[in-house]
Design a protein around this motif. Structure first.
Motif, PDB file in Angstrom:
ATOM      1  N   GLN A   1       0.846  -1.193   0.000  1.00  0.00           N
ATOM      2  CA  GLN A   1       0.000   0.000   0.000  1.00  0.00           C
ATOM      3  C   GLN A   1       0.876   1.235   0.000  1.00  0.00           C
ATOM      4  O   GLN A   1       1.870   1.299   0.734  1.00  0.00           O
ATOM      5  CB  GLN A   1      -0.927   0.016   1.221  1.00  0.00           C
ATOM      6  N   ILE A   2       0.503   2.189  -0.827  1.00  0.00           N
ATOM      7  CA  ILE A   2       1.224   3.456  -0.914  1.00  0.00           C
ATOM      8  C   ILE A   2       0.194   4.571  -0.812  1.00  0.00           C
ATOM      9  O   ILE A   2      -0.727   4.644  -1.630  1.00  0.00           O
ATOM     10  CB  ILE A   2       2.012   3.565  -2.234  1.00  0.00           C
ATOM     11  N   VAL A   3       0.368   5.421   0.180  1.00  0.00           N
ATOM     12  CA  VAL A   3      -0.630   6.460   0.448  1.00  0.00           C
ATOM     13  C   VAL A   3       0.052   7.816   0.511  1.00  0.00           C
ATOM     14  O   VAL A   3       0.925   8.044   1.355  1.00  0.00           O
ATOM     15  CB  VAL A   3      -1.380   6.187   1.762  1.00  0.00           C
ATOM     16  N   GLU A   4      -0.371   8.696  -0.396  1.00  0.00           N
ATOM     17  CA  GLU A   4       0.166  10.054  -0.419  1.00  0.00           C
ATOM     18  C   GLU A   4      -0.732  10.996   0.382  1.00  0.00           C
ATOM     19  O   GLU A   4      -1.946  10.782   0.486  1.00  0.00           O
ATOM     20  CB  GLU A   4       0.257  10.588  -1.855  1.00  0.00           C
TER      21      GLU A   4
ATOM     22  N   GLY B   1      -2.325   8.955  -5.718  1.00  0.00           N
ATOM     23  CA  GLY B   1      -2.111  10.340  -6.113  1.00  0.00           C
ATOM     24  C   GLY B   1      -2.723  11.340  -5.169  1.00  0.00           C
ATOM     25  O   GLY B   1      -3.644  11.034  -4.422  1.00  0.00           O
ATOM     26  N   ASN B   2      -2.186  12.545  -5.244  1.00  0.00           N
ATOM     27  CA  ASN B   2      -2.613  13.629  -4.370  1.00  0.00           C
ATOM     28  C   ASN B   2      -2.597  14.917  -5.188  1.00  0.00           C
ATOM     29  O   ASN B   2      -1.594  15.221  -5.831  1.00  0.00           O
ATOM     30  CB  ASN B   2      -1.662  13.710  -3.183  1.00  0.00           C
TER      31      ASN B   2
ATOM     32  N   VAL C   1      -1.703  16.105 -10.318  1.00  0.00           N
ATOM     33  CA  VAL C   1      -1.821  15.040  -9.331  1.00  0.00           C
ATOM     34  C   VAL C   1      -0.429  14.447  -9.170  1.00  0.00           C
ATOM     35  O   VAL C   1       0.205  14.072 -10.162  1.00  0.00           O
ATOM     36  CB  VAL C   1      -2.828  13.972  -9.763  1.00  0.00           C
ATOM     37  N   TYR C   2       0.038  14.381  -7.949  1.00  0.00           N
ATOM     38  CA  TYR C   2       1.367  13.869  -7.655  1.00  0.00           C
ATOM     39  C   TYR C   2       1.252  12.455  -7.117  1.00  0.00           C
ATOM     40  O   TYR C   2       0.465  12.190  -6.199  1.00  0.00           O
ATOM     41  CB  TYR C   2       2.075  14.781  -6.656  1.00  0.00           C
ATOM     42  N   PHE C   3       2.075  11.573  -7.694  1.00  0.00           N
ATOM     43  CA  PHE C   3       2.038  10.157  -7.362  1.00  0.00           C
ATOM     44  C   PHE C   3       3.363   9.712  -6.764  1.00  0.00           C
ATOM     45  O   PHE C   3       4.436  10.094  -7.235  1.00  0.00           O
ATOM     46  CB  PHE C   3       1.784   9.309  -8.607  1.00  0.00           C
ATOM     47  N   CYS C   4       3.272   8.849  -5.797  1.00  0.00           N
ATOM     48  CA  CYS C   4       4.440   8.207  -5.217  1.00  0.00           C
ATOM     49  C   CYS C   4       4.577   6.824  -5.864  1.00  0.00           C
ATOM     50  O   CYS C   4       3.573   6.151  -6.125  1.00  0.00           O
ATOM     51  CB  CYS C   4       4.206   8.076  -3.708  1.00  0.00           C
TER      52      CYS C   4
ATOM     53  N   LYS D   1      14.824  -1.219   0.953  1.00  0.00           N
ATOM     54  CA  LYS D   1      15.478  -1.915  -0.148  1.00  0.00           C
ATOM     55  C   LYS D   1      15.250  -1.235  -1.491  1.00  0.00           C
ATOM     56  O   LYS D   1      15.926  -1.568  -2.469  1.00  0.00           O
ATOM     57  CB  LYS D   1      14.956  -3.354  -0.243  1.00  0.00           C
ATOM     58  N   TYR D   2      14.306  -0.301  -1.535  1.00  0.00           N
ATOM     59  CA  TYR D   2      13.855   0.186  -2.837  1.00  0.00           C
ATOM     60  C   TYR D   2      13.992   1.692  -2.994  1.00  0.00           C
ATOM     61  O   TYR D   2      13.693   2.472  -2.083  1.00  0.00           O
ATOM     62  CB  TYR D   2      12.404  -0.210  -3.058  1.00  0.00           C
ATOM     63  N   ALA D   3      14.419   2.066  -4.196  1.00  0.00           N
ATOM     64  CA  ALA D   3      14.374   3.471  -4.557  1.00  0.00           C
ATOM     65  C   ALA D   3      12.919   3.898  -4.739  1.00  0.00           C
ATOM     66  O   ALA D   3      12.048   3.071  -5.021  1.00  0.00           O
ATOM     67  CB  ALA D   3      15.159   3.711  -5.847  1.00  0.00           C
ATOM     68  N   MET D   4      12.697   5.188  -4.592  1.00  0.00           N
ATOM     69  CA  MET D   4      11.352   5.736  -4.689  1.00  0.00           C
ATOM     70  C   MET D   4      11.344   6.926  -5.636  1.00  0.00           C
ATOM     71  O   MET D   4      12.339   7.632  -5.785  1.00  0.00           O
ATOM     72  CB  MET D   4      10.868   6.194  -3.306  1.00  0.00           C
ATOM     73  N   ARG D   5      10.202   7.163  -6.236  1.00  0.00           N
ATOM     74  CA  ARG D   5      10.042   8.306  -7.132  1.00  0.00           C
ATOM     75  C   ARG D   5       8.759   9.061  -6.815  1.00  0.00           C
ATOM     76  O   ARG D   5       7.797   8.485  -6.297  1.00  0.00           O
ATOM     77  CB  ARG D   5       9.966   7.864  -8.594  1.00  0.00           C
ATOM     78  N   TRP D   6       8.761  10.312  -7.177  1.00  0.00           N
ATOM     79  CA  TRP D   6       7.555  11.114  -7.278  1.00  0.00           C
ATOM     80  C   TRP D   6       7.325  11.412  -8.751  1.00  0.00           C
ATOM     81  O   TRP D   6       8.259  11.790  -9.478  1.00  0.00           O
ATOM     82  CB  TRP D   6       7.683  12.417  -6.512  1.00  0.00           C
ATOM     83  N   TYR D   7       6.090  11.225  -9.177  1.00  0.00           N
ATOM     84  CA  TYR D   7       5.655  11.590 -10.516  1.00  0.00           C
ATOM     85  C   TYR D   7       4.534  12.617 -10.387  1.00  0.00           C
ATOM     86  O   TYR D   7       3.941  12.792  -9.321  1.00  0.00           O
ATOM     87  CB  TYR D   7       5.090  10.367 -11.255  1.00  0.00           C
ATOM     88  N   ARG D   8       4.211  13.253 -11.499  1.00  0.00           N
ATOM     89  CA  ARG D   8       3.041  14.112 -11.533  1.00  0.00           C
ATOM     90  C   ARG D   8       2.365  13.984 -12.890  1.00  0.00           C
ATOM     91  O   ARG D   8       3.010  13.656 -13.897  1.00  0.00           O
ATOM     92  CB  ARG D   8       3.409  15.580 -11.281  1.00  0.00           C
TER      93      ARG D   8
END
Length: 116
Positions: free
Chosen positions: A3-6, A109-110, A93-96, A31-38
């Motif tokens: 689950q990923i919650v922004e 998204g947020n 909308v910004y997504f993790c 263990k994991y790299a993360m990104r923000w998208y929009r």
């Protein structure tokens, strides 16, 4: 189940700041790299920033470099996007996103709105 919650989006005036947060559960976060998208209306989703699994490397889209800062707190399974000097054109909308090999997991998204 991953689950990923922004959170942290909303309405801000031009020139203002917002801090987006993303909490991840269901995987070994450090263990994991993360990104923000929009994704703005009528446009494709684009990467804004990326951070390595331990936070020692950061990459930014050229349009936000110097104004946005990505960070993470592995103890809290969280990644953040500090956004400053906001302009109307960054409204989206910004997504993790958790990078797991060639696949990954998206948050829902947020919305970020920049308007006077």
């Amino acid at each position: 189940q991953v689950q990923i919650v922004e959170s942290g989006g909303g309405l801000v005036q031009p020139g203002g700041s917002l801090r987006l947060s993303c909490v991840v559960s269901g995987l070994i976060f450090n263990k994991y790299a993360m990104r923000w998208y929009r994704q703005a209306p009528g446009k494709e989703r684009e990467m804004v920033a990326e951070i390595t699994s331990v936070g020692d490397g950061k990459t930014y889209d050229g349009s936000v470099k110097g104004r946005f800062t990505i960070s993470r707190d592995n103890a809290k399974n969280s990644v953040f996007l500090q956004m400053t000097r906001l302009r109307p054109e960054v409204a989206a909308v910004y997504f993790c996103y958790a990078i797991i090999g060639v696949d990954g997991y998206w948050g829902r998204g947020n919305q970020v709105t920049v308007s006077s």
